[in-house]
Design a protein around this motif. Sequence first.
Motif, PDB file in Angstrom:
ATOM      1  N   HIS A 250      -5.042   1.989  -2.181  1.00 29.15           N
ATOM      2  CA  HIS A 250      -6.304   1.743  -2.972  1.00 29.15           C
ATOM      3  C   HIS A 250      -7.523   2.202  -1.918  1.00 29.15           C
ATOM      4  CE1 HIS A 250      -9.628  -0.911  -4.477  1.00 29.15           C
ATOM      5  NE2 HIS A 250      -9.260  -0.340  -5.668  1.00 29.15           N
ATOM      6  N   ASP A 251      -7.651   1.744  -0.717  1.00 28.95           N
ATOM      7  CA  ASP A 251      -8.857   1.765   0.052  1.00 28.95           C
ATOM      8  C   ASP A 251      -9.097   3.511   0.491  1.00 28.95           C
ATOM      9  OD1 ASP A 251     -10.176  -0.684   0.184  1.00 28.95           O
ATOM     10  OD2 ASP A 251      -9.191  -1.258   1.940  1.00 28.95           O
ATOM     11  N   LEU A 252      -8.054   3.890   0.757  1.00 33.65           N
ATOM     12  CA  LEU A 252      -7.946   5.404   1.127  1.00 33.65           C
ATOM     13  C   LEU A 252      -8.433   6.368   0.020  1.00 33.65           C
ATOM     14  CD1 LEU A 252      -5.316   5.619   3.688  1.00 33.65           C
ATOM     15  CD2 LEU A 252      -7.672   5.439   3.979  1.00 33.65           C
ATOM     16  N   MET A 253      -8.127   6.034  -1.038  1.00 31.34           N
ATOM     17  CA  MET A 253      -8.591   6.650  -2.389  1.00 31.34           C
ATOM     18  C   MET A 253      -9.879   6.407  -2.433  1.00 31.34           C
ATOM     19  SD  MET A 253      -5.663   8.462  -3.777  1.00 31.34           S
ATOM     20  CE  MET A 253      -6.222   8.787  -5.496  1.00 31.34           C
ATOM     21  N   ALA A 254     -10.461   5.267  -2.481  1.00 28.22           N
ATOM     22  CA  ALA A 254     -11.668   4.795  -2.630  1.00 28.22           C
ATOM     23  C   ALA A 254     -12.716   5.630  -1.385  1.00 28.22           C
ATOM     24  CB  ALA A 254     -11.995   3.461  -2.308  1.00 28.22           C
ATOM     25  N   TYR A 255     -11.891   5.826  -0.320  1.00 31.58           N
ATOM     26  CA  TYR A 255     -12.718   6.576   0.807  1.00 31.58           C
ATOM     27  C   TYR A 255     -12.907   8.021   0.093  1.00 31.58           C
ATOM     28  CZ  TYR A 255     -13.544   8.897   5.106  1.00 31.58           C
ATOM     29  OH  TYR A 255     -13.785   9.721   5.969  1.00 31.58           O
ATOM     30  N   ARG A 256     -11.945   8.390  -0.407  1.00 31.94           N
ATOM     31  CA  ARG A 256     -11.762   9.830  -0.690  1.00 31.94           C
ATOM     32  C   ARG A 256     -13.088  10.265  -1.834  1.00 31.94           C
ATOM     33  NH1 ARG A 256      -7.586  13.108  -3.220  1.00 31.94           N
ATOM     34  NH2 ARG A 256      -9.043  14.728  -2.610  1.00 31.94           N
ATOM     35  N   GLU A 257     -13.404   9.198  -2.739  1.00 35.75           N
ATOM     36  CA  GLU A 257     -14.274   9.117  -3.753  1.00 35.75           C
ATOM     37  C   GLU A 257     -15.770   8.926  -3.034  1.00 35.75           C
ATOM     38  OE1 GLU A 257     -13.366   6.353  -6.832  1.00 35.75           O
ATOM     39  OE2 GLU A 257     -11.447   7.312  -7.322  1.00 35.75           O
ATOM     40  N   LEU A 258     -15.691   8.178  -2.242  1.00 35.52           N
ATOM     41  CA  LEU A 258     -17.037   7.840  -1.468  1.00 35.52           C
ATOM     42  C   LEU A 258     -17.268   9.074  -0.715  1.00 35.52           C
ATOM     43  CD1 LEU A 258     -16.624   4.075  -0.725  1.00 35.52           C
ATOM     44  CD2 LEU A 258     -18.302   5.096  -2.527  1.00 35.52           C
ATOM     45  N   ALA A 259     -16.399   9.786   0.088  1.00 36.76           N
ATOM     46  CA  ALA A 259     -16.872  10.556   0.972  1.00 36.76           C
ATOM     47  C   ALA A 259     -16.064  11.970   0.688  1.00 36.76           C
ATOM     48  CB  ALA A 259     -16.623  10.208   2.478  1.00 36.76           C
ATOM     49  N   PRO A 260     -16.246  12.587  -0.239  1.00 29.61           N
ATOM     50  CA  PRO A 260     -15.236  13.673  -0.636  1.00 29.61           C
ATOM     51  C   PRO A 260     -15.401  14.856   0.408  1.00 29.61           C
ATOM     52  CG  PRO A 260     -16.994  13.791  -2.109  1.00 29.61           C
ATOM     53  CD  PRO A 260     -17.219  12.384  -1.321  1.00 29.61           C
ATOM     54  N   GLU A 261     -16.368  15.112   0.969  1.00 31.48           N
ATOM     55  CA  GLU A 261     -16.416  16.151   1.883  1.00 31.48           C
ATOM     56  C   GLU A 261     -16.145  15.692   3.382  1.00 31.48           C
ATOM     57  OE1 GLU A 261     -16.493  19.242   1.048  1.00 31.48           O
ATOM     58  OE2 GLU A 261     -16.476  18.496  -1.114  1.00 31.48           O
ATOM     59  N   ALA A 262     -15.579  14.735   3.559  1.00 36.26           N
ATOM     60  CA  ALA A 262     -15.413  14.028   5.089  1.00 36.26           C
ATOM     61  C   ALA A 262     -14.682  15.082   5.702  1.00 36.26           C
ATOM     62  CB  ALA A 262     -14.831  12.666   4.978  1.00 36.26           C
ATOM     63  N   LYS A 263     -15.135  15.040   7.151  1.00 33.62           N
ATOM     64  CA  LYS A 263     -14.522  15.858   8.166  1.00 33.62           C
ATOM     65  C   LYS A 263     -13.030  15.650   8.170  1.00 33.62           C
ATOM     66  CE  LYS A 263     -18.630  16.975  10.947  1.00 33.62           C
ATOM     67  NZ  LYS A 263     -19.163  16.786  12.171  1.00 33.62           N
ATOM     68  N   ASP A 264     -12.616  14.311   7.831  1.00 36.37           N
ATOM     69  CA  ASP A 264     -11.289  13.895   8.068  1.00 36.37           C
ATOM     70  C   ASP A 264     -10.727  13.788   6.821  1.00 36.37           C
ATOM     71  OD1 ASP A 264     -12.417  11.628   6.882  1.00 36.37           O
ATOM     72  OD2 ASP A 264     -11.607  10.346   8.501  1.00 36.37           O
ATOM     73  N   ARG A 265     -10.767  14.541   5.654  1.00 40.28           N
ATOM     74  CA  ARG A 265     -10.479  14.432   4.488  1.00 40.28           C
ATOM     75  C   ARG A 265      -8.938  14.672   4.329  1.00 40.28           C
ATOM     76  NH1 ARG A 265     -14.166  18.415   4.139  1.00 40.28           N
ATOM     77  NH2 ARG A 265     -13.485  20.480   3.445  1.00 40.28           N
ATOM     78  N   TYR A 266      -8.443  15.659   5.163  1.00 38.37           N
ATOM     79  CA  TYR A 266      -7.410  16.396   5.225  1.00 38.37           C
ATOM     80  C   TYR A 266      -6.238  15.458   5.881  1.00 38.37           C
ATOM     81  CZ  TYR A 266      -9.311  20.643   3.291  1.00 38.37           C
ATOM     82  OH  TYR A 266      -9.936  21.420   2.639  1.00 38.37           O
ATOM     83  N   GLU A 267      -6.840  14.668   6.935  1.00 38.37           N
ATOM     84  CA  GLU A 267      -6.161  13.726   7.669  1.00 38.37           C
ATOM     85  C   GLU A 267      -5.853  12.507   6.716  1.00 38.37           C
ATOM     86  OE1 GLU A 267      -6.416  10.517  11.416  1.00 38.37           O
ATOM     87  OE2 GLU A 267      -7.913  12.079  10.923  1.00 38.37           O
ATOM     88  N   VAL A 268      -6.879  12.022   5.833  1.00 39.92           N
ATOM     89  CA  VAL A 268      -6.619  11.021   4.914  1.00 39.92           C
ATOM     90  C   VAL A 268      -5.728  11.409   3.885  1.00 39.92           C
ATOM     91  CG1 VAL A 268      -7.842   9.618   3.313  1.00 39.92           C
ATOM     92  CG2 VAL A 268      -8.780   9.862   5.396  1.00 39.92           C
TER      93      VAL A 268
END
Length: 283
Positions: A250-268
């Motif tokens: 739940h939290d990591l999905m929320a992180y993807r929504e809040l920061a879709p272009e984050a540098k670590d998006r593929y790691e997440v």
Amino acid sequence: MFASLLAQEDAAIDLVGAALLIAKLAYPEVDIACYQSQLDALARRVRGILGLSPIPPLDAMLTSPEREPHEFLQALNQVIFAEEGFCGNSGDYNNPDNNYLNKVLDNRAGIPITLSLVYIEVARRAGLFIEGIGLPYHFIARCQYGEETYYIDAFHQGRLLSEQECIELVRRIAHRPLKLHHHWFEPVPRKQMLGRMLNNLKRIYLERDAYEPALAIYELMVLLHPQSAVHRRERGLLHLQLKHYGRALHDLMAYRELAPEAKDRYEVLNYIKMIRQAIAMMN
């Protein structure tokens, strides 16, 4: 209850009440009203030294204090440090209790931010407006009326500092020259002060691999900053560490929504894939 306190305008937040709710994470039996009363009693003693009535007028802090600010500060220092013996806990600085207001009041020892909180709140109850100043590495308080500005180091028995002395203090703690930033001397909002206390506790618990207490701190950090992508990511990874797969997802999905272009998006995304596989194996 913590969330309801935070829903108010920043200036209206009950800083002591919120700090004691943080303390309830480690000390569920904390009696908030009892500790509020302790601060009230200290303020009455300050007013007694100044020869003032026990309760300040409602507009005491909105216009000008009933005595000169330096007189108030002398009385505050006498009660808090000379009589009650509050001091900086330099010998056990990283003890979590230094960030829990109930233990600071019980032990008469703390770190700069919690001792400043005590100072600010006793002053407010006594009729003097004081603000928190979040210097790097060292939290202090400031009393400002008209042309007069006093910086107060509650960690060192309320000693008064000039702006230049504050800068030198920060440089000594940092052990290196630092460029002055004027925002260092801007008043700290109450939410930011609570966040700094929570961040202290988070760091201490993570350094000790105390994941359950750290998670409890993260719950409040997310309430304090619900739109913070970083807090969602960090709480999600902590849930994963504790094998709370559903909450981690739940939290990591929320992180993807809040920061879709984050540098670590593929790691997440890899974490999310791994969590889904773990959940599937459990069903």
